[in-house]
Design a protein around this motif. Structure first.
Motif, PDB file in Angstrom:
ATOM      1  N   ALA A 101      -2.717   1.986   2.994  1.00 54.18           N
ATOM      2  CA  ALA A 101      -1.343   1.501   2.845  1.00 54.18           C
ATOM      3  C   ALA A 101      -1.353   0.014   2.520  1.00 54.18           C
ATOM      4  N   PRO A 102      -0.365  -0.477   1.774  1.00 54.53           N
ATOM      5  CA  PRO A 102      -0.368  -1.887   1.365  1.00 54.53           C
ATOM      6  C   PRO A 102      -0.207  -2.875   2.504  1.00 54.53           C
ATOM      7  N   ASP A 103       0.273  -2.433   3.662  1.00 54.11           N
ATOM      8  CA  ASP A 103       0.419  -3.362   4.792  1.00 54.11           C
ATOM      9  C   ASP A 103      -0.785  -3.345   5.727  1.00 54.11           C
ATOM     10  N   THR A 104      -1.878  -2.681   5.327  1.00 53.42           N
ATOM     11  CA  THR A 104      -3.068  -2.604   6.166  1.00 53.42           C
ATOM     12  C   THR A 104      -3.728  -3.974   6.290  1.00 53.42           C
ATOM     13  N   ALA A 105      -4.124  -4.344   7.509  1.00 55.32           N
ATOM     14  CA  ALA A 105      -4.863  -5.588   7.729  1.00 55.32           C
ATOM     15  C   ALA A 105      -6.289  -5.401   7.225  1.00 55.32           C
ATOM     16  N   LEU A 106      -6.698  -6.230   6.259  1.00 59.27           N
ATOM     17  CA  LEU A 106      -7.999  -6.096   5.615  1.00 59.27           C
ATOM     18  C   LEU A 106      -8.819  -7.364   5.804  1.00 59.27           C
ATOM     19  N   THR A 107     -10.123  -7.224   5.690  1.00 67.46           N
ATOM     20  CA  THR A 107     -11.014  -8.378   5.658  1.00 67.46           C
ATOM     21  C   THR A 107     -12.041  -8.174   4.548  1.00 67.46           C
ATOM     22  N   VAL A 108     -12.464  -9.296   3.957  1.00 69.24           N
ATOM     23  CA  VAL A 108     -13.501  -9.285   2.922  1.00 69.24           C
ATOM     24  C   VAL A 108     -14.418 -10.463   3.193  1.00 69.24           C
ATOM     25  N   GLY A 109     -15.680 -10.183   3.487  1.00 69.46           N
ATOM     26  CA  GLY A 109     -16.627 -11.263   3.729  1.00 69.46           C
ATOM     27  C   GLY A 109     -16.193 -12.207   4.828  1.00 69.46           C
ATOM     28  N   GLY A 110     -15.521 -11.709   5.833  1.00 67.90           N
ATOM     29  CA  GLY A 110     -15.050 -12.534   6.940  1.00 67.90           C
ATOM     30  C   GLY A 110     -13.710 -13.185   6.707  1.00 67.90           C
TER      31      GLY A 110
ATOM     32  N   ALA B 120      -7.479 -10.611   4.351  1.00 61.32           N
ATOM     33  CA  ALA B 120      -7.007 -10.242   3.022  1.00 61.32           C
ATOM     34  C   ALA B 120      -5.761  -9.383   3.146  1.00 61.32           C
ATOM     35  N   ALA B 121      -4.897  -9.500   2.147  1.00 62.50           N
ATOM     36  CA  ALA B 121      -3.673  -8.705   2.102  1.00 62.50           C
ATOM     37  C   ALA B 121      -3.493  -8.170   0.694  1.00 62.50           C
ATOM     38  N   MET B 122      -3.049  -6.938   0.606  1.00 62.05           N
ATOM     39  CA  MET B 122      -2.892  -6.274  -0.673  1.00 62.05           C
ATOM     40  C   MET B 122      -1.548  -6.621  -1.307  1.00 62.05           C
ATOM     41  N   GLU B 123      -1.543  -6.834  -2.617  1.00 61.02           N
ATOM     42  CA  GLU B 123      -0.297  -7.053  -3.342  1.00 61.02           C
ATOM     43  C   GLU B 123       0.544  -5.778  -3.278  1.00 61.02           C
ATOM     44  N   PRO B 124       1.755  -5.840  -2.692  1.00 60.36           N
ATOM     45  CA  PRO B 124       2.543  -4.620  -2.492  1.00 60.36           C
ATOM     46  C   PRO B 124       2.944  -3.925  -3.785  1.00 60.36           C
ATOM     47  N   GLU B 125       3.064  -4.669  -4.869  1.00 59.26           N
ATOM     48  CA  GLU B 125       3.473  -4.046  -6.128  1.00 59.26           C
ATOM     49  C   GLU B 125       2.424  -3.086  -6.663  1.00 59.26           C
ATOM     50  N   ASP B 126       1.197  -3.145  -6.117  1.00 63.21           N
ATOM     51  CA  ASP B 126       0.140  -2.250  -6.572  1.00 63.21           C
ATOM     52  C   ASP B 126       0.094  -0.955  -5.773  1.00 63.21           C
ATOM     53  N   ALA B 127       1.057  -0.759  -4.888  1.00 65.56           N
ATOM     54  CA  ALA B 127       1.075   0.445  -4.052  1.00 65.56           C
ATOM     55  C   ALA B 127       1.640   1.636  -4.819  1.00 65.56           C
ATOM     56  N   PRO B 128       1.159   2.842  -4.554  1.00 67.66           N
ATOM     57  CA  PRO B 128       1.759   4.035  -5.144  1.00 67.66           C
ATOM     58  C   PRO B 128       3.201   4.207  -4.683  1.00 67.66           C
ATOM     59  N   ALA B 129       3.969   4.976  -5.412  1.00 71.42           N
ATOM     60  CA  ALA B 129       5.390   5.142  -5.115  1.00 71.42           C
ATOM     61  C   ALA B 129       5.620   5.689  -3.716  1.00 71.42           C
ATOM     62  N   GLU B 130       4.739   6.580  -3.258  1.00 70.66           N
ATOM     63  CA  GLU B 130       4.961   7.189  -1.945  1.00 70.66           C
ATOM     64  C   GLU B 130       4.759   6.211  -0.797  1.00 70.66           C
ATOM     65  N   LEU B 131       4.213   5.023  -1.096  1.00 69.41           N
ATOM     66  CA  LEU B 131       4.003   4.020  -0.045  1.00 69.41           C
ATOM     67  C   LEU B 131       5.002   2.869  -0.162  1.00 69.41           C
ATOM     68  N   ASP B 132       6.085   3.067  -0.878  1.00 66.35           N
ATOM     69  CA  ASP B 132       7.080   2.008  -1.085  1.00 66.35           C
ATOM     70  C   ASP B 132       7.629   1.448   0.212  1.00 66.35           C
ATOM     71  N   ASP B 133       7.738   2.285   1.237  1.00 65.82           N
ATOM     72  CA  ASP B 133       8.382   1.832   2.465  1.00 65.82           C
ATOM     73  C   ASP B 133       7.539   0.814   3.235  1.00 65.82           C
ATOM     74  N   THR B 134       6.301   0.599   2.825  1.00 64.11           N
ATOM     75  CA  THR B 134       5.447  -0.379   3.510  1.00 64.11           C
ATOM     76  C   THR B 134       5.386  -1.711   2.767  1.00 64.11           C
TER      77      THR B 134
END
Length: 367
Positions: A323-332, A335-349
């Motif tokens: 999901a686009p609101d998932t807390a992510l890390t990269v190399g310590g 990181a946060a995902m750009e919400p516009e790249d989410a599939p339509a079914e995940l719009d609510d996040t």
């Protein structure tokens, strides 16, 4: 690859493991040049191939993902060579001009592509050859690029992928970079004329611009690079190559079954997204670094850049289920995902995802 002669321009700093300039003294200013003016980008590290011969278009049609049979003179495209399982093995940017098909590819991949083409020749009238030693690519990028080309006496094709002859080479228009305002033109020149052509373009108003600035706008545009933003498992459906390099109405090419099946199901295993990183570390994650959600690996990072407006951003292939609101890390780094790249079914996040981006950026500002 021999170091580019354009490294003699003032302020040039050579790529650590490359042959062109990563910047000319001010990488962020050079990004603004590409976004607002016109920059000359040295892309002479790309490999160049030619395919002359009467059977070239029907042959390329049969072995790649693109529709070549009806390609007109003065047209261009992108194309892929796929494995039998549909994984991307090569990415080509193509130009058809005066009875020859030209292709430029990622640095260092030309010999491998030529070896594949030679295996597929059979008895056909085609003569593929690697001509990197004789030909080179320059980029003219930015909203003012058409005017620079005109002042330098070079054509500026109006349509995307349009190709116009220019001396012994050509000018090809590519899709725009950044937020859509930066026109992109690839200029193919004889390598012996590389310096002279660059001088003409600089005299016409272009400014020297390093590869890091070009990469920053490419990341912003979500335009992937083969072997950097893709891996051995990548299928076209995971990237924008499905729309730029694949003709969905043709069949009978290697890997076509996978492409068609995943397209019809509408859910590839991964998707390409823009990640915002906190930028706290001075060392950027390397391509291939894991994207983590807690202890779980959910993707891989490709290109990571310092963007003049967005901060530290990266292209990443992540699992479709993330999901686009998932807390992510990269190399310590957070990181946060750009919400516009989410599939339509995940719009609510998406609202929560925007909050996460603000939190990541505030960590950078508070350094």
């Amino acid at each position: 690859m021999t170091a580019s002669p354009l490294l003699s321009l003032p302020g040039a700093v050579q790529e650590e493991s490359g042959s062109v300039a990563v910047h000319y003294g001010d990488p962020l200013r050079e990004q603004r040049t590409l976004a607002e003016g016109a920059g000359l980008v040295d892309r002479s590290d790309r490999d160049v191939l030619v395919v002359p011969g009467a059977d070239r278009l029907s042959w390329l049609h049969s072995i790649t993902s693109q529709h070549f049979e009806r390609m007109a003179d003065g047209a261009g495209s992108e194309a892929l060579v796929l494995s039998p399982n549909g994984h991307v093995e090569h990415h080509l940017v193509v130009a058809e001009l005066a009875g020859t098909t030209w292709a430029d590819v990622e640095p260092g991949t030309g010999a491998g592509l030529l070896a594949f083409l030679e295996r597929m020749r059979f008895m056909l009238r085609v003569e593929p050859a690697l001509v990197t030693g004789a030909w080179a690519v320059l980029g003219v990028v930015g909203p003012q690029a058409p005017g620079v080309l005109a002042a330098a006496g070079l054509p500026a094709p109006e349509r995307e992928y349009g190709v116009a002859p220019a001396g012994a080479g050509f000018v090809r228009r590519m899709p725009p970079l950044g937020d859509g305002g930066s026109a992109v033109f690839d200029v193919l020149v004889a390598r012996a004329e590389l310096t002279a052509t660059a001088d003409r373009l600089l005299a016409a108003g272009a400014r020297p611009t390093g590869s890091s600035a070009y990469e920053a706008l490419r990341v912003e545009a979500r335009r992937p690079r083969f072997g950097v933003d893709s891996d051995h498992r990548t299928i076209p459906n995971e990237l924008q190559w499905l729309s730029t390099a694949v003709h969905l109405e043709k069949g009978c090419y290697r890997g076509q079954e996978t492409v068609a099946r995943v397209h019809n199901l509408g859910r590839p295993p991964r998707r390409l997204v823009l990640l915002h990183l906190d930028g706290i570390s001075e060392d950027l994650p390397a391509p291939g670094a894991d994207v983590l959600a807690g202890p779980r690996t959910v993707g891989r990072v490709g290109t990571v850049v310092r963007h003049h407006e967005l901060g530290v951003v990266a292209l990443a292939l992540v699992k479709q289920s993330v999901a686009p609101d998932t807390a992510l890390t990269v190399g310590g780094s957070s990181a946060a995902m750009e919400p516009e790249d989410a599939p339509a079914e995940l719009d609510d996040t998406r609202a929560a995802a925007r909050d996460r981006i603000r939190a990541v950026r505030s960590a950078t500002i508070g350094r």
